[in-house]
Design an enzyme around this catalytic site. Structure first.
Site, PDB file in Angstrom:
ATOM      1  N   ALA A 170       0.849  -1.193   0.000  1.00 39.42           N
ATOM      2  CA  ALA A 170       0.000   0.000   0.000  1.00 39.42           C
ATOM      3  C   ALA A 170       0.882   1.239   0.000  1.00 39.42           C
ATOM      4  O   ALA A 170       1.662   1.463   0.923  1.00 39.42           O
ATOM      5  CB  ALA A 170      -0.899  -0.003   1.230  1.00 39.42           C
ATOM      6  N   THR A 191       2.595  -1.981   4.303  1.00 43.01           N
ATOM      7  CA  THR A 191       2.766  -0.569   3.973  1.00 43.01           C
ATOM      8  C   THR A 191       4.016  -0.388   3.128  1.00 43.01           C
ATOM      9  O   THR A 191       4.930  -1.221   3.133  1.00 43.01           O
ATOM     10  CB  THR A 191       2.931   0.292   5.232  1.00 43.01           C
ATOM     11  N   ASP A 192       4.081   0.721   2.409  1.00 46.01           N
ATOM     12  CA  ASP A 192       5.352   1.154   1.853  1.00 46.01           C
ATOM     13  C   ASP A 192       6.216   1.654   3.012  1.00 46.01           C
ATOM     14  O   ASP A 192       5.776   1.707   4.169  1.00 46.01           O
ATOM     15  CB  ASP A 192       5.122   2.251   0.811  1.00 46.01           C
ATOM     16  N   ALA A 193       7.444   2.028   2.736  1.00 43.68           N
ATOM     17  CA  ALA A 193       8.396   2.406   3.786  1.00 43.68           C
ATOM     18  C   ALA A 193       7.827   3.495   4.687  1.00 43.68           C
ATOM     19  O   ALA A 193       7.307   4.511   4.216  1.00 43.68           O
ATOM     20  CB  ALA A 193       9.702   2.870   3.152  1.00 43.68           C
TER      21      ALA A 193
END
Length: 574
Positions: free
Chosen positions: A235, A282-284
């Site tokens: 995401a 999640t993305d970073a």
């Protein structure tokens, strides 16, 4: 709730029993730790022990380190973790996304430019096999974004292109090769990058398509990959206002959140409408698209509460772990939500056979960067390098006719002047001279400063030979651009090393001139005066060798470009 017998897990009852019994054996603290994927920068045993014994991490990705160091890190983590780890790498272009010694085979842009699936399959095979040697079992790819806005340089080289069918075909081929190697895939960056030109490393970017247009583009791609069994979805810190408002009609503008914090996008759209049964991460979490959306104390548990199953990267481990635990204890993360996330995490581990783990033998790392893999990279270069235009009918530029070459190599500013010049420059000079050209290469401002720093260099870089001298000395001027950018500016454009630099194309009407990009595909916007232009996609030996062979007429151009290359301008086509 997750169905572990269904796609993408497809678990047998014995594996499901392992998932359930493992979760039942966990303490609350271990359950909370499973939600985290750590970005590992330090590799001493004391630090690694802390990751598995105190924070109980569920997965790991890393940055830096030699192949030996990475192998030993992953082996130590896997052997000392009570619950086996997901070990991830960014194999978007080959094994170089796992270790720096790995083989860059082809960027997604190069794969998209190729007319066959051989390039993407070769890239995935090499990348997956090299990643496996150091214990990797999860790749954060394919990138299924659509480059609908040519100004977007965040996924310019990381996207297969703008056509949904092309992106689906390339993504499925990538997933197929990784599946053969026993590596799970993670497609990204839901709900889709490539509409906004801004970088979600620096702010929350927006996918501003209508629901109908999103369904025909990004939605079509995600649905196809979900149906094909992609195991996980990343995401992005990207909002999708049209769908957020459809599912939450009373939502105000200030309430619109990035997908990583938006339950209406994760649950109503991705899970329910598109039917995704796999793992969401999640993305970073150090990206401003997330950090600016909510206080850290609520964004960490809020991502899990919204529907993500794993949280990518601890910042301050003690703090983030406490935030997540507090979020569970105060009810932000419900018991049902935590249980569901854990079953997806352990379900993916079971699918990958981590319930019966054996770590790869160290001898396998000898295959990383081997000649056989370099040959695959050479094939990819030959198939993908693209002649965008040649309206002046310059090519082939035979060495017998265009022997004397003035090379203007334009590089991005180095992170530090101690880094030295871009190594691609020396490779290009060597390959041109090997092909029979006599090359005189420029010295840019950065190189002047490396050799002898001083105020006078600002004026020296503006010095230029007379036009008659240049016409008499050179048969061909070759401009080569290798611009790089990441999480520093939202859009990367051509930037010469100094103002009024002698690198600026000024002889195009007097000496045959050729332009080449070793990276981005939107440079013609700033270089419409160049009548012959090539996309070479990567600054490696294999790509530069293939580039020179094509310039000299020893090989044909096989790559193809879409209309993004014209940057919505008439003058770029001239």
């Amino acid at each position: 709730m997750v169905n572990l017998k269904a796609k993408p897990f497809n678990l047998k009852q014995k594996q499901i029993d392992w998932v359930n019994s493992t979760i039942e054996s966990m303490s609350t603290e271990e359950k909370i730790g499973q939600l985290f994927i750590n970005l590992t920068l330090k590799r001493d045993p004391e630090y690694l022990d802390k990751l598995v014994d105190q924070y109980h991490i569920g997965g790991v990705r890393w940055q830096g380190g030699t192949i030996e160091e990475i192998y030993e890190q992953n082996r130590y983590l896997q052997q000392n973790s009570r619950i086996p780890l997901l070990i991830a790498a960014n194999c978007e272009s080959g094994g170089n996304g796992a270790v720096r010694e790995g083989t860059l085979v082809a960027t997604h842009a190069a794969c998209g430019a190729s007319s066959t699936l051989d390039v993407v399959r070769g890239m995935a095979r090499v990348g997956g096999s090299e990643a496996r040697t150091i214990g990797c079992n999860w790749t954060f790819a394919p990138v299924s974004d659509l480059l609908l806005n040519w100004r977007n340089s965040i996924v310019n080289t990381r996207a297969f292109g703008k056509d949904p069918e092309l992106v689906i075909d390339r993504s499925k081929a990538y997933m197929d090769e990784m599946s053969k190697l026993g590596i799970a895939c993670c497609t990204k960056h839901f709900p889709g990058d490539g509409v906004d030109e801004r970088d979600h490393h620096l702010l929350m970017s927006c996918n501003d398509l209508s629901c109908e247009d999103w369904d025909k583009t990004f939605g079509k791609v995600y649905k196809a990959l979900i149906d094909d069994g992609v195991e996980s979805v990343m995401a992005g810190h990207i909002c999708l206002p049209a769908y957020s408002r459809r599912f939450r009609p009373s939502m105000k503008n200030q309430d619109i959140m990035p997908a990583s914090l938006a339950p209406e996008l994760l649950n109503d759209l991705l899970r329910d409408q598109l039917g995704f049964n796999g793992l969401i991460l999640t993305d970073a979490s150090h990206m401003a698209g997330l950090t600016c959306a909510a206080p850290r104390s609520t964004q960490v548990p809020g991502a899990i509460a919204a529907g993500c199953d794993m949280f990518l990267f601890l910042n301050d481990p003690d703090e983030d772990y406490r935030y997540m635990l507090d979020g569970y204890n105060n009810g932000l993360i419900s018991k049902e939500r935590l249980q569901d996330a854990l079953r997806r995490i352990l379900g993916l581990k079971a699918k990958l056979g981590l319930d019966n783990l054996s770590f790869p033998d160290k001898s396998g790392i000898r295959t990383v960067g081997c000649d056989r893999h370099r040959q695959v990279a050479g094939m990819a270069a030959d198939e993908s390098i693209t002649l965008v235009k040649d309206t002046q009918k310059l090519l082939p530029a035979l060495p017998a006719k265009y022997r004397r070459v003035k090379l203007i190599f334009v590089q991005s500013a180095p992170v530090s002047l101690t880094d030295g010049s871009d190594p691609a420059k020396a490779i290009l000079v060597e390959e041109l001279e090997s092909a029979g050209f006599k090359v005189a290469a420029n010295t840019d401002y950065y190189e002047m400063e490396m050799a002898d720093p001083g105020f006078a260099n600002r004026f020296r870089i503006a010095d230029s030979e007379s036009h008659e001298t240049v016409k008499g000395k050179f048969d061909l001027i070759l401009y080569c651009f290798n611009m790089k950018g990441y999480a520093q500016e939202s859009n990367v454009r051509i930037k010469f090393s100094a103002s009024h630099s002698n690198e600026i194309p000024g002889f195009v009407q007097e000496v045959p001139t050729l332009g080449v990009s070793l990276s981005y595909t939107n440079h013609l916007y700033d270089l419409p005066m160049l009548k012959t232009f090539i996309h070479a996609y990567a600054p490696t030996r294999e790509y530069i060798q293939a580039l020179v062979a094509k310039i000299a007429g020893k090989s044909s151009f096989k790559g193809r470009a879409d209309d993004n290359v014209w940057c919505s301008r008439w003058d770029t086509r001239l």
